[in-house]
Design an enzyme around this catalytic site. Sequence first.
Site, PDB file in Angstrom:
ATOM      1  N   SER A  79       0.835  -1.194   0.000  1.00  0.00           N
ATOM      2  CA  SER A  79       0.000   0.000   0.000  1.00  0.00           C
ATOM      3  C   SER A  79       0.880   1.259   0.000  1.00  0.00           C
ATOM      4  O   SER A  79       1.727   1.403  -0.876  1.00  0.00           O
ATOM      5  CB  SER A  79      -0.953  -0.070   1.204  1.00  0.00           C
ATOM      6  OG  SER A  79      -1.908   0.926   1.150  1.00  0.00           O
TER       7      SER A  79
ATOM      8  N   ASP B 160     -11.616  13.330 -10.569  1.00  0.00           N
ATOM      9  CA  ASP B 160     -11.161  14.675 -10.192  1.00  0.00           C
ATOM     10  C   ASP B 160      -9.795  14.984 -10.778  1.00  0.00           C
ATOM     11  O   ASP B 160      -9.498  16.134 -11.121  1.00  0.00           O
ATOM     12  CB  ASP B 160     -11.132  14.817  -8.667  1.00  0.00           C
ATOM     13  CG  ASP B 160     -12.529  14.761  -8.093  1.00  0.00           C
ATOM     14  OD1 ASP B 160     -13.125  13.666  -8.138  1.00  0.00           O
ATOM     15  OD2 ASP B 160     -13.043  15.792  -7.641  1.00  0.00           O
TER      16      ASP B 160
ATOM     17  N   HIS C 219      -3.463  -0.342  -4.582  1.00  0.00           N
ATOM     18  CA  HIS C 219      -4.940  -0.541  -4.580  1.00  0.00           C
ATOM     19  C   HIS C 219      -5.471  -0.218  -5.979  1.00  0.00           C
ATOM     20  O   HIS C 219      -6.521   0.411  -6.117  1.00  0.00           O
ATOM     21  CB  HIS C 219      -5.616   0.386  -3.556  1.00  0.00           C
ATOM     22  CG  HIS C 219      -5.163   0.176  -2.153  1.00  0.00           C
ATOM     23  ND1 HIS C 219      -5.647  -0.832  -1.362  1.00  0.00           N
ATOM     24  CD2 HIS C 219      -4.243   0.831  -1.392  1.00  0.00           C
ATOM     25  CE1 HIS C 219      -5.062  -0.791  -0.157  1.00  0.00           C
ATOM     26  NE2 HIS C 219      -4.212   0.206  -0.166  1.00  0.00           N
TER      27      HIS C 219
END
Length: 431
Positions: free
Chosen positions: A174, A193, A232
Amino acid sequence: MYRLMFVICVCVLLGLTTGYLLDSGVILRNVTSLPQFAIYGKSMVLVGGNLWDNNTEIYNTIVRLAGGPGVAKIGIINAASADPVSSYQFYRDIFINDYGVLEANRIPIDLNHTSNVADQATIDLIYSQTGFFFGGGDQARVIQSFLGTYGEFSPALIALHQMFESGAVIAGTSAGCTCQTANYMVKSGVSYDSLSYGSFPDVEPDHTRRDALIYGTLGGLGFMKGYVLDSHFAQRGREGRMIRMLSDTKALAKGTSYGIGVDENTAVVVTHADTNTSKGEVIGASGITIFDLSRSIVVSDTYFRISQVYLSYLTHGDSFNLNDHSIIYSPTKTPMLGHENYDAVLSTDDVFYGSSSGSTRKPEFVRIATSVFDARLSRTTYGTTYEKHPRFRVDLSGTGHDSEGWVERKGSFHSDITSYQNLHVSISGTK
Ligand SMILES: *[C@@H]1O[C@H](CO)[C@@H](O)[C@H](O)[C@H]1NC(C)=O
Ligand SMILES: *[C@@H]1O[C@H](CO)[C@@H](O)[C@H](O)[C@H]1NC(C)=O
Ligand SMILES: *[C@@H]1O[C@H](CO)[C@@H](O)[C@H](O)[C@H]1NC(C)=O
Ligand SMILES: *[C@@H]1O[C@H](CO)[C@@H](O)[C@H](O)[C@H]1NC(C)=O
């Protein structure tokens, strides 16, 4: 005098300024190669987060690259965590009880213990390990803990680099994966975004946009050179954010045209790093997406518009050369061309959806990208963002002469282990 000269020597070797070290009084030692160096060279195991305790393949690989069971001494670094001590206990128990390492030690460097980067006992502890494991959390905390204000390497980070050079594996999951880049480091942002508002260097963050793409201008810890890293990956539909990140930063000082997004419970295992035979092999549950924006073209328009982005998705047993980007598929896979399972390609109206936790479906982008290679009637498809005003359309094409899909059939579209290379991606926003 000897010590001073040696410190200067190390600094010159690493291309750093000397001030930090000379002030700290820390003694950096010469490090001799660990036995595993002769087999693997410099190595890394970069895990995309959500690493299951029972992912024996990934944990055993970390232990093997650290010298093997009964030999490995793993230095656990939880600087990314909001609760570094209990994160340490968690990984320590796994490494000791389930994977038979000789030792698992907490390297006590985190936001509450930043002065330990220049603490002799901590440096000596680093020198006594045979591998390192960085836990998850927030990658910004790792950088704040290990780098100086201007990005200078702390003595602890120099010692970690010396150990890496000597064959100690650098593993992380991660945030502990994302922070290993030598290029700009992704800090936050979601795909939509990122495409809508662009990227912001962290020295001038736009706090008003909660989901804006923010990247760290100091870069990461510097172990993985030439690639922006992210974790992820397909599960959170981060393809758009990686494309925008690379597109906006590739021409800047620490920029690169290449990125690797690592899926959850999946790892890319890098051996012989920084040589021309440097290899990255995929192990674990899903895949990695390799981005090549070396030929990308941005058209100035009201909304972000890019073409000539090339993606490869590699899964279990596939590997690539980090130097020339060539791919070798797992011997368990065969080409899909001429053996497609479906007539039509798939499309989607929520291309960056990713997948819900625990799902056995392919994440949305991977699902439609894979369909390009598994359909008889067409080699192009598209998806749109769920969000509107603007809405982004993502076009995928597998028509290039070097585009190909490979598969290990498992009985259904979602369980097939599928890979592809040189998928051409273009994105355009419309009102
Ligand atoms: C450290 O390494 C340098 C360069 O290889 C060598 O010249 C020097 O003798 C070494 N010093 C020690 C104390 O081993
Ligand atoms: C491995 O762990 C996961 C998550 O804890 C669990 O869902 C899965 O059933 C486990 N698999 C095996 C083979 O034990
Ligand atoms: C730092 O210490 C404070 C106070 O004990 C604690 O609340 C916080 O969680 C700690 N943070 C880290 C990153 O260890
Ligand atoms: C790879 O690197 C080695 C050692 O630096 C060099 O001898 C060799 O010629 C290189 N091979 C290629 C194909 O560049």
